[in-house]
Design a protein around this motif. Structure first.
Motif, PDB file in Angstrom:
ATOM      1  N   GLN A  87       0.968  -1.289   0.104  1.00 40.22           N
ATOM      2  CA  GLN A  87      -0.024   0.172   0.113  1.00 40.22           C
ATOM      3  C   GLN A  87       0.863   1.167  -0.187  1.00 40.22           C
ATOM      4  OE1 GLN A  87      -2.582  -0.351   3.233  1.00 40.22           O
ATOM      5  NE2 GLN A  87      -4.114  -1.615   2.204  1.00 40.22           N
ATOM      6  N   ARG A  88       1.786   1.192   0.646  1.00 41.76           N
ATOM      7  CA  ARG A  88       2.917   2.314   0.432  1.00 41.76           C
ATOM      8  C   ARG A  88       3.161   2.627  -0.662  1.00 41.76           C
ATOM      9  NH1 ARG A  88       8.143   2.157   4.242  1.00 41.76           N
ATOM     10  NH2 ARG A  88       9.571   2.649   2.541  1.00 41.76           N
ATOM     11  N   SER A  89       3.682   1.674  -1.338  1.00 44.01           N
ATOM     12  CA  SER A  89       4.256   1.858  -3.197  1.00 44.01           C
ATOM     13  C   SER A  89       2.981   2.492  -3.729  1.00 44.01           C
ATOM     14  CB  SER A  89       4.651   0.668  -3.634  1.00 44.01           C
ATOM     15  OG  SER A  89       3.658  -0.307  -3.670  1.00 44.01           O
ATOM     16  N   ASP A  90       1.789   1.817  -3.566  1.00 48.67           N
ATOM     17  CA  ASP A  90       0.560   2.396  -4.340  1.00 48.67           C
ATOM     18  C   ASP A  90       0.194   3.860  -3.922  1.00 48.67           C
ATOM     19  OD1 ASP A  90       0.120   0.098  -5.357  1.00 48.67           O
ATOM     20  OD2 ASP A  90      -1.468  -0.747  -3.800  1.00 48.67           O
ATOM     21  N   VAL A  91       0.374   4.299  -2.466  1.00 54.09           N
ATOM     22  CA  VAL A  91       0.375   5.569  -2.134  1.00 54.09           C
ATOM     23  C   VAL A  91       1.292   6.572  -2.815  1.00 54.09           C
ATOM     24  CG1 VAL A  91       0.604   6.961  -0.024  1.00 54.09           C
ATOM     25  CG2 VAL A  91      -0.877   5.255   0.144  1.00 54.09           C
ATOM     26  N   GLN A  92       2.546   5.971  -2.945  1.00 53.38           N
ATOM     27  CA  GLN A  92       3.299   6.892  -3.711  1.00 53.38           C
ATOM     28  C   GLN A  92       3.175   7.239  -5.103  1.00 53.38           C
ATOM     29  OE1 GLN A  92       7.162   4.577  -2.678  1.00 53.38           O
ATOM     30  NE2 GLN A  92       7.276   5.738  -0.779  1.00 53.38           N
ATOM     31  N   ALA A  93       2.805   6.068  -5.817  1.00 55.00           N
ATOM     32  CA  ALA A  93       2.283   6.123  -7.138  1.00 55.00           C
ATOM     33  C   ALA A  93       1.099   7.277  -7.324  1.00 55.00           C
ATOM     34  CB  ALA A  93       1.874   4.868  -7.714  1.00 55.00           C
ATOM     35  N   GLN A  94       0.205   6.856  -6.470  1.00 56.60           N
ATOM     36  CA  GLN A  94      -0.918   8.049  -6.391  1.00 56.60           C
ATOM     37  C   GLN A  94      -0.460   9.493  -6.133  1.00 56.60           C
ATOM     38  OE1 GLN A  94      -3.892   7.233  -7.836  1.00 56.60           O
ATOM     39  NE2 GLN A  94      -3.313   5.043  -7.807  1.00 56.60           N
ATOM     40  N   GLU A  95       0.531   9.737  -5.172  1.00 63.37           N
ATOM     41  CA  GLU A  95       0.726  10.929  -4.861  1.00 63.37           C
ATOM     42  C   GLU A  95       1.619  11.504  -6.155  1.00 63.37           C
ATOM     43  OE1 GLU A  95       3.142  10.469  -1.183  1.00 63.37           O
ATOM     44  OE2 GLU A  95       1.406  10.905   0.003  1.00 63.37           O
ATOM     45  N   GLN A  96       2.327  10.749  -6.588  1.00 62.32           N
ATOM     46  CA  GLN A  96       2.885  11.429  -8.001  1.00 62.32           C
ATOM     47  C   GLN A  96       2.252  11.538  -9.093  1.00 62.32           C
ATOM     48  OE1 GLN A  96       5.525   8.321  -9.937  1.00 62.32           O
ATOM     49  NE2 GLN A  96       6.500   9.749 -11.393  1.00 62.32           N
ATOM     50  N   ARG A  97       0.744  10.808  -9.317  1.00 58.67           N
ATOM     51  CA  ARG A  97      -0.097  10.993 -10.334  1.00 58.67           C
ATOM     52  C   ARG A  97      -0.666  12.315  -9.840  1.00 58.67           C
ATOM     53  NH1 ARG A  97      -2.323  11.402 -14.822  1.00 58.67           N
ATOM     54  NH2 ARG A  97      -4.192  10.912 -15.239  1.00 58.67           N
ATOM     55  N   GLN A  98      -1.100  12.399  -8.576  1.00 53.64           N
ATOM     56  CA  GLN A  98      -1.822  13.783  -7.908  1.00 53.64           C
ATOM     57  C   GLN A  98      -1.006  14.860  -8.434  1.00 53.64           C
ATOM     58  OE1 GLN A  98      -2.623  13.861  -3.824  1.00 53.64           O
ATOM     59  NE2 GLN A  98      -4.180  15.209  -4.002  1.00 53.64           N
ATOM     60  N   ALA A  99       0.448  14.933  -8.096  1.00 48.28           N
ATOM     61  CA  ALA A  99       1.305  16.071  -8.493  1.00 48.28           C
ATOM     62  C   ALA A  99       1.308  16.547  -9.962  1.00 48.28           C
ATOM     63  CB  ALA A  99       2.794  15.761  -7.994  1.00 48.28           C
ATOM     64  N   GLU A 100       1.055  15.345 -10.779  1.00 45.20           N
ATOM     65  CA  GLU A 100       1.198  15.399 -12.265  1.00 45.20           C
ATOM     66  C   GLU A 100      -0.299  16.280 -12.422  1.00 45.20           C
ATOM     67  OE1 GLU A 100       1.548  11.737 -14.092  1.00 45.20           O
ATOM     68  OE2 GLU A 100       3.694  11.449 -13.547  1.00 45.20           O
ATOM     69  N   LEU A 101      -1.289  15.762 -12.081  1.00 43.14           N
ATOM     70  CA  LEU A 101      -2.637  16.330 -12.247  1.00 43.14           C
ATOM     71  C   LEU A 101      -2.512  17.834 -11.700  1.00 43.14           C
ATOM     72  CD1 LEU A 101      -4.939  13.352 -11.596  1.00 43.14           C
ATOM     73  CD2 LEU A 101      -4.079  14.129 -13.823  1.00 43.14           C
ATOM     74  N   ARG A 102      -1.992  18.105 -10.747  1.00 39.57           N
ATOM     75  CA  ARG A 102      -2.021  19.650 -10.152  1.00 39.57           C
ATOM     76  C   ARG A 102      -1.098  20.324 -11.282  1.00 39.57           C
ATOM     77  NH1 ARG A 102      -0.720  18.176  -3.984  1.00 39.57           N
ATOM     78  NH2 ARG A 102      -2.902  17.842  -3.330  1.00 39.57           N
ATOM     79  N   THR A 103      -0.090  19.745 -11.623  1.00 42.79           N
ATOM     80  CA  THR A 103       0.658  20.648 -12.604  1.00 42.79           C
ATOM     81  C   THR A 103      -0.286  20.772 -13.961  1.00 42.79           C
ATOM     82  OG1 THR A 103       2.582  19.495 -11.986  1.00 42.79           O
ATOM     83  CG2 THR A 103       2.708  20.635 -14.047  1.00 42.79           C
ATOM     84  N   GLN A 104      -0.744  19.756 -14.266  1.00 42.72           N
ATOM     85  CA  GLN A 104      -1.609  20.097 -15.448  1.00 42.72           C
ATOM     86  C   GLN A 104      -2.946  20.919 -15.302  1.00 42.72           C
ATOM     87  OE1 GLN A 104      -3.795  16.265 -16.563  1.00 42.72           O
ATOM     88  NE2 GLN A 104      -4.366  17.213 -18.811  1.00 42.72           N
ATOM     89  N   VAL A 105      -3.379  21.058 -14.071  1.00 41.76           N
ATOM     90  CA  VAL A 105      -4.695  21.791 -13.552  1.00 41.76           C
ATOM     91  C   VAL A 105      -4.127  23.370 -13.646  1.00 41.76           C
ATOM     92  CG1 VAL A 105      -6.015  22.797 -11.580  1.00 41.76           C
ATOM     93  CG2 VAL A 105      -6.146  20.333 -12.329  1.00 41.76           C
ATOM     94  N   ASP A 106      -2.873  23.718 -13.010  1.00 42.16           N
ATOM     95  CA  ASP A 106      -2.304  24.887 -12.918  1.00 42.16           C
ATOM     96  C   ASP A 106      -2.119  25.628 -14.443  1.00 42.16           C
ATOM     97  OD1 ASP A 106      -2.100  24.697 -10.409  1.00 42.16           O
ATOM     98  OD2 ASP A 106       0.065  24.070 -10.192  1.00 42.16           O
ATOM     99  N   GLU A 107      -1.529  24.490 -15.338  1.00 37.86           N
ATOM    100  CA  GLU A 107      -1.380  24.959 -16.740  1.00 37.86           C
ATOM    101  C   GLU A 107      -2.601  25.509 -17.168  1.00 37.86           C
ATOM    102  OE1 GLU A 107       0.573  21.757 -18.839  1.00 37.86           O
ATOM    103  OE2 GLU A 107       2.437  21.899 -17.901  1.00 37.86           O
TER     104      GLU A 107
END
Length: 176
Positions: A87-107
């Motif tokens: 679950q820790r590795s899944d959480v890290q993957a989801q946090e990375q995906r969330q950071a990418e989405l935040r960047t996309q939302v900012d753009e």
């Protein structure tokens, strides 16, 4: 029933006596003559007696019990630990995906703010849709890689075939 050890049914034989149960006791601990003993020696002797009295088990049995307890603890911790790590590795993957989405939302927010400006909208309409303002003369620049039919001013296209769409369909069915 001859030959089997005694005769039956006569009643004259005495019952066999069973040996009495022997109760075994631990040998009595011999108490040495009272000799003055220092306090650390008394503490050490008390600790040795306490160690011997723990659970009343020998060292080998204590080691076996300890090994069993350690194995039980390891098995009870193994599954939750594996789940935690996955679950820790899944959480890290989801946090990375969330950071990418935040960047996309900012753009996208930045682009939305640009398009809210009427001047930027006008620039986009001129560039993408080739709009011109009233009174302006539009010019189209032909690049050398585009083939132009001489005298027509339009790019070369495949010649149009005579006939309607259903004739073209019928011709493709018949293999013409």
């Amino acid at each position: 029933m001859a030959g089997r050890g005694g005769e039956r049914g006569r009643g004259h034989s005495a019952p066999a006596k069973r040996p009495t149960r022997v109760r075994r006791t631990r040998p009595a601990v011999s108490v040495p003559d009272p000799v003055p003993v220092s306090a650390p020696a008394k503490n050490k002797a008390a600790k040795d007696n306490a160690k011997r009295a723990i659970l009343g088990l020998s060292t080998t049995r204590r080691a076996a019990v300890f090994a069993t307890v350690v194995c039980a603890l390891a098995l009870s911790v193994a599954v939750p630990l594996r789940t935690y790590l996955s679950q820790r590795s899944d959480v890290q993957a989801q946090e990375q995906r969330q950071a990418e989405l935040r960047t996309q939302v900012d753009e996208l927010e930045r682009r939305k703010a640009q398009l809210a400006d009427p001047a930027q909208t006008q620039i986009e309409a001129r560039k993408r849709l080739r709009y011109v303002m009233p009174g302006e003369t539009p010019y189209m620049v032909e690049l050398p890689d585009q083939a132009v039919n001489p005298g027509q001013g339009e790019p070369a296209t495949a010649p149009a075939r005579p006939g309607s769409w259903y004739e073209d369909l019928w011709g493709s069915v018949n293999g013409r």
